[in-house]
Design a protein around this motif. Sequence first.
Motif, PDB file in Angstrom:
ATOM      1  N   MET A 202      60.963 -32.823  -3.105  1.00 57.78           N
ATOM      2  CA  MET A 202      60.171 -33.450  -2.053  1.00 57.78           C
ATOM      3  C   MET A 202      61.054 -34.329  -1.165  1.00 57.78           C
ATOM      4  O   MET A 202      60.903 -34.350   0.064  1.00 57.78           O
ATOM      5  N   VAL A 203      61.958 -35.065  -1.773  1.00 59.14           N
ATOM      6  CA  VAL A 203      62.879 -35.895  -0.989  1.00 59.14           C
ATOM      7  C   VAL A 203      63.719 -35.015  -0.066  1.00 59.14           C
ATOM      8  O   VAL A 203      63.951 -35.355   1.104  1.00 59.14           O
ATOM      9  N   LEU A 204      64.150 -33.862  -0.554  1.00 56.80           N
ATOM     10  CA  LEU A 204      64.924 -32.932   0.267  1.00 56.80           C
ATOM     11  C   LEU A 204      64.097 -32.455   1.458  1.00 56.80           C
ATOM     12  O   LEU A 204      64.593 -32.376   2.591  1.00 56.80           O
ATOM     13  N   PHE A 205      62.819 -32.126   1.212  1.00 56.41           N
ATOM     14  CA  PHE A 205      61.947 -31.721   2.313  1.00 56.41           C
ATOM     15  C   PHE A 205      61.825 -32.834   3.347  1.00 56.41           C
ATOM     16  O   PHE A 205      61.900 -32.589   4.557  1.00 56.41           O
ATOM     17  N   ILE A 206      61.614 -34.059   2.885  1.00 56.88           N
ATOM     18  CA  ILE A 206      61.428 -35.188   3.790  1.00 56.88           C
ATOM     19  C   ILE A 206      62.649 -35.376   4.676  1.00 56.88           C
ATOM     20  O   ILE A 206      62.542 -35.581   5.892  1.00 56.88           O
ATOM     21  N   VAL A 207      63.840 -35.304   4.072  1.00 62.06           N
ATOM     22  CA  VAL A 207      65.071 -35.457   4.842  1.00 62.06           C
ATOM     23  C   VAL A 207      65.206 -34.321   5.847  1.00 62.06           C
ATOM     24  O   VAL A 207      65.477 -34.537   7.041  1.00 62.06           O
ATOM     25  N   PHE A 208      65.001 -33.086   5.384  1.00 68.69           N
ATOM     26  CA  PHE A 208      65.155 -31.905   6.232  1.00 68.69           C
ATOM     27  C   PHE A 208      64.157 -31.933   7.383  1.00 68.69           C
ATOM     28  O   PHE A 208      64.510 -31.734   8.552  1.00 68.69           O
ATOM     29  N   TYR A 209      62.891 -32.224   7.047  1.00 70.14           N
ATOM     30  CA  TYR A 209      61.849 -32.240   8.069  1.00 70.14           C
ATOM     31  C   TYR A 209      62.051 -33.410   9.034  1.00 70.14           C
ATOM     32  O   TYR A 209      61.811 -33.286  10.237  1.00 70.14           O
ATOM     33  N   GLY A 210      62.493 -34.547   8.493  1.00 70.85           N
ATOM     34  CA  GLY A 210      62.708 -35.703   9.349  1.00 70.85           C
ATOM     35  C   GLY A 210      63.762 -35.455  10.415  1.00 70.85           C
ATOM     36  O   GLY A 210      63.610 -35.870  11.575  1.00 70.85           O
ATOM     37  N   LEU A 211      64.836 -34.786  10.063  1.00 68.59           N
ATOM     38  CA  LEU A 211      65.885 -34.491  11.042  1.00 68.59           C
ATOM     39  C   LEU A 211      65.366 -33.639  12.195  1.00 68.59           C
ATOM     40  O   LEU A 211      65.912 -33.678  13.304  1.00 68.59           O
ATOM     41  N   ASP A 212      64.296 -32.879  11.944  1.00 66.98           N
ATOM     42  CA  ASP A 212      63.771 -31.936  12.933  1.00 66.98           C
ATOM     43  C   ASP A 212      62.484 -32.423  13.595  1.00 66.98           C
ATOM     44  O   ASP A 212      61.900 -31.714  14.405  1.00 66.98           O
ATOM     45  N   TRP A 213      62.013 -33.631  13.256  1.00 69.21           N
ATOM     46  CA  TRP A 213      60.662 -34.081  13.641  1.00 69.21           C
ATOM     47  C   TRP A 213      60.423 -33.987  15.144  1.00 69.21           C
ATOM     48  O   TRP A 213      59.527 -33.288  15.606  1.00 69.21           O
ATOM     49  N   VAL A 214      61.178 -34.716  15.947  1.00 70.06           N
ATOM     50  CA  VAL A 214      61.053 -34.587  17.403  1.00 70.06           C
ATOM     51  C   VAL A 214      62.407 -34.289  18.034  1.00 70.06           C
ATOM     52  O   VAL A 214      62.677 -34.676  19.172  1.00 70.06           O
ATOM     53  N   ALA A 215      63.256 -33.594  17.288  1.00 67.66           N
ATOM     54  CA  ALA A 215      64.522 -33.148  17.858  1.00 67.66           C
ATOM     55  C   ALA A 215      64.300 -32.196  19.028  1.00 67.66           C
ATOM     56  O   ALA A 215      65.203 -31.960  19.839  1.00 67.66           O
TER      57      ALA A 215
ATOM     58  N   VAL B 183      65.259 -40.540  13.521  1.00 66.31           N
ATOM     59  CA  VAL B 183      66.147 -41.284  14.420  1.00 66.31           C
ATOM     60  C   VAL B 183      67.505 -40.594  14.496  1.00 66.31           C
ATOM     61  O   VAL B 183      68.049 -40.353  15.584  1.00 66.31           O
ATOM     62  N   VAL B 184      68.052 -40.252  13.331  1.00 69.24           N
ATOM     63  CA  VAL B 184      69.352 -39.575  13.283  1.00 69.24           C
ATOM     64  C   VAL B 184      69.265 -38.210  13.959  1.00 69.24           C
ATOM     65  O   VAL B 184      70.109 -37.852  14.798  1.00 69.24           O
ATOM     66  N   GLY B 185      68.214 -37.434  13.613  1.00 71.15           N
ATOM     67  CA  GLY B 185      68.090 -36.081  14.149  1.00 71.15           C
ATOM     68  C   GLY B 185      67.872 -36.052  15.645  1.00 71.15           C
ATOM     69  O   GLY B 185      68.439 -35.206  16.350  1.00 71.15           O
ATOM     70  N   THR B 186      67.075 -36.984  16.165  1.00 66.48           N
ATOM     71  CA  THR B 186      66.769 -36.962  17.594  1.00 66.48           C
ATOM     72  C   THR B 186      67.958 -37.414  18.429  1.00 66.48           C
ATOM     73  O   THR B 186      68.236 -36.838  19.489  1.00 66.48           O
ATOM     74  N   ILE B 187      68.664 -38.446  17.979  1.00 64.21           N
ATOM     75  CA  ILE B 187      69.863 -38.871  18.711  1.00 64.21           C
ATOM     76  C   ILE B 187      70.916 -37.766  18.681  1.00 64.21           C
ATOM     77  O   ILE B 187      71.573 -37.469  19.695  1.00 64.21           O
TER      78      ILE B 187
ATOM     79  N   LEU C  81      57.069 -42.065   2.267  1.00 63.40           N
ATOM     80  CA  LEU C  81      57.743 -40.810   2.582  1.00 63.40           C
ATOM     81  C   LEU C  81      57.680 -40.522   4.081  1.00 63.40           C
ATOM     82  O   LEU C  81      58.668 -40.056   4.674  1.00 63.40           O
ATOM     83  N   LEU C  82      56.528 -40.799   4.709  1.00 66.85           N
ATOM     84  CA  LEU C  82      56.438 -40.635   6.164  1.00 66.85           C
ATOM     85  C   LEU C  82      57.413 -41.565   6.869  1.00 66.85           C
ATOM     86  O   LEU C  82      58.011 -41.212   7.890  1.00 66.85           O
ATOM     87  N   ALA C  83      57.565 -42.771   6.345  1.00 67.18           N
ATOM     88  CA  ALA C  83      58.512 -43.713   6.932  1.00 67.18           C
ATOM     89  C   ALA C  83      59.940 -43.190   6.829  1.00 67.18           C
ATOM     90  O   ALA C  83      60.748 -43.360   7.742  1.00 67.18           O
ATOM     91  N   VAL C  84      60.258 -42.540   5.716  1.00 70.59           N
ATOM     92  CA  VAL C  84      61.590 -41.958   5.551  1.00 70.59           C
ATOM     93  C   VAL C  84      61.792 -40.824   6.556  1.00 70.59           C
ATOM     94  O   VAL C  84      62.896 -40.642   7.095  1.00 70.59           O
ATOM     95  N   ILE C  85      60.722 -40.057   6.815  1.00 70.67           N
ATOM     96  CA  ILE C  85      60.798 -39.056   7.881  1.00 70.67           C
ATOM     97  C   ILE C  85      61.199 -39.733   9.181  1.00 70.67           C
ATOM     98  O   ILE C  85      62.048 -39.237   9.936  1.00 70.67           O
TER      99      ILE C  85
END
Length: 440
Positions: free
Chosen positions: A346-359, A301-305, A292-296
């Motif tokens: 949980m998958v929804l959280f991972i996607v949502f949080y991943g887009l914002d991780w280091v944006a 990558v998508v969110g930061t670019i 799940l962290l890897a999916v983040i």
Amino acid sequence: MLKGVTWTPDTAAAAPEEPRTGRTSTRLHRAWFVAAVTFVTIIGAAAFRSLPGLLIDPLHQEFGWSRGTIGAAVSINLALYGVTAPFAAALMDRFGIRRVVAAALAVIALGSGATVWMTTAWQLLLCWGLLVGLGTGAMALAFAATVTNRWFTTRRGLVSGILTAASASGQLIFLPVLSWMVEGHGWRPAAVTVALAACAVIPFVWLLLRDHPADVGQKPYGATEFVPRPEPVPGAARRTVGVLFSATRTGTFWLLAGTFAICGASTNGLVQTHFVPAAHDHGMPVTAAASLLAVIGLFDVVGTIASGWFTDRFEPRRLLAVYYALRGISLLFLPILLAPTVHPPMVLFIVFYGLDWVATVPPTLALCREQYGEDSAIVFGWVLASHQVGAALVAYLGGVARDTFGSYDVVWYASGALCAAAALMALLIRRRPAALRALA
């Protein structure tokens, strides 16, 4: 003339004051090649950032060390990662990017490799805390900022987003592999893998990376005039501290540092360090939590670019406010989503949080560049130091909270509240007049 096309050969260094001319070439501008090498370098070095969260339970079980003690080593690592960054930016001005980054990778390899022989907690603090912390500091986002500032005058937001995303890409590559190693073969093979990954990147840095466009007789990408290679800047430590004192006299610095401290607390310090053991507390297998962290990392990558693209077009302050607000909301929901199995919410959280991780990085870097000009890489290094101090505090306090309360719930809620405060702080940052922004 097409964008990204250079009309001067780049096979040899030119005199700084007089660029060479020659027959035309249709190759991409060398700046994109340097950015690609930097991207690969950060990906390879990202292995060491994937490991701390996977070590907490194995070290606790093997040596009996408390999670607070292990969290202290991670805290030292994260704090040094931040404190070293501004000095590394100045050292790159003095000795060059290649030398500083190659030396940092060697220190990382030494620190990670030496952990396989440790038997006491102070050795963990020394190897993973001190050595790896110092090495990662020189490989921090100040490295990406220096490359972006030297090689690009346009597309800086996009490039900074791509290079920031490289760290997430490395996490995506290494985290599932390392978690499989830790669960199936113990933590030592994973530590050795991190050391070997750092060693493998050194030749790429030394042979392929270049310090400045003038080294290959080119202008920075998007520049209208040739930029001579600047003379080495002596007194790196003195300059770094001087820039800090100058920046601290502005309110913008404290707002940027405060928001970025909360950014570090809610990402590296909390989720990256404690998500895997927190999910394991709820019965989720370590490999599933690590995946799940890897999916983040994938969605980061998508969110930061995308954030870099937005930063070139929209006001950075408002972008930061939106990013922090959305992150805080997502963290408030996390305690009720943790379960033994991976389910759609949980998958929804991972996607949502991943887009914002280091944006948050591209707009923060843009504001540093706008406010502090030529010193922006060093100022950003100090802002990054606050990011890592926030991460270090929560890495430690998260472990203490788990030991004290038996769960991480209070930490998730507190982090969500801090993100709301960061959103308000971002809106308080004052922008420079348009004429001064154009000169930055």
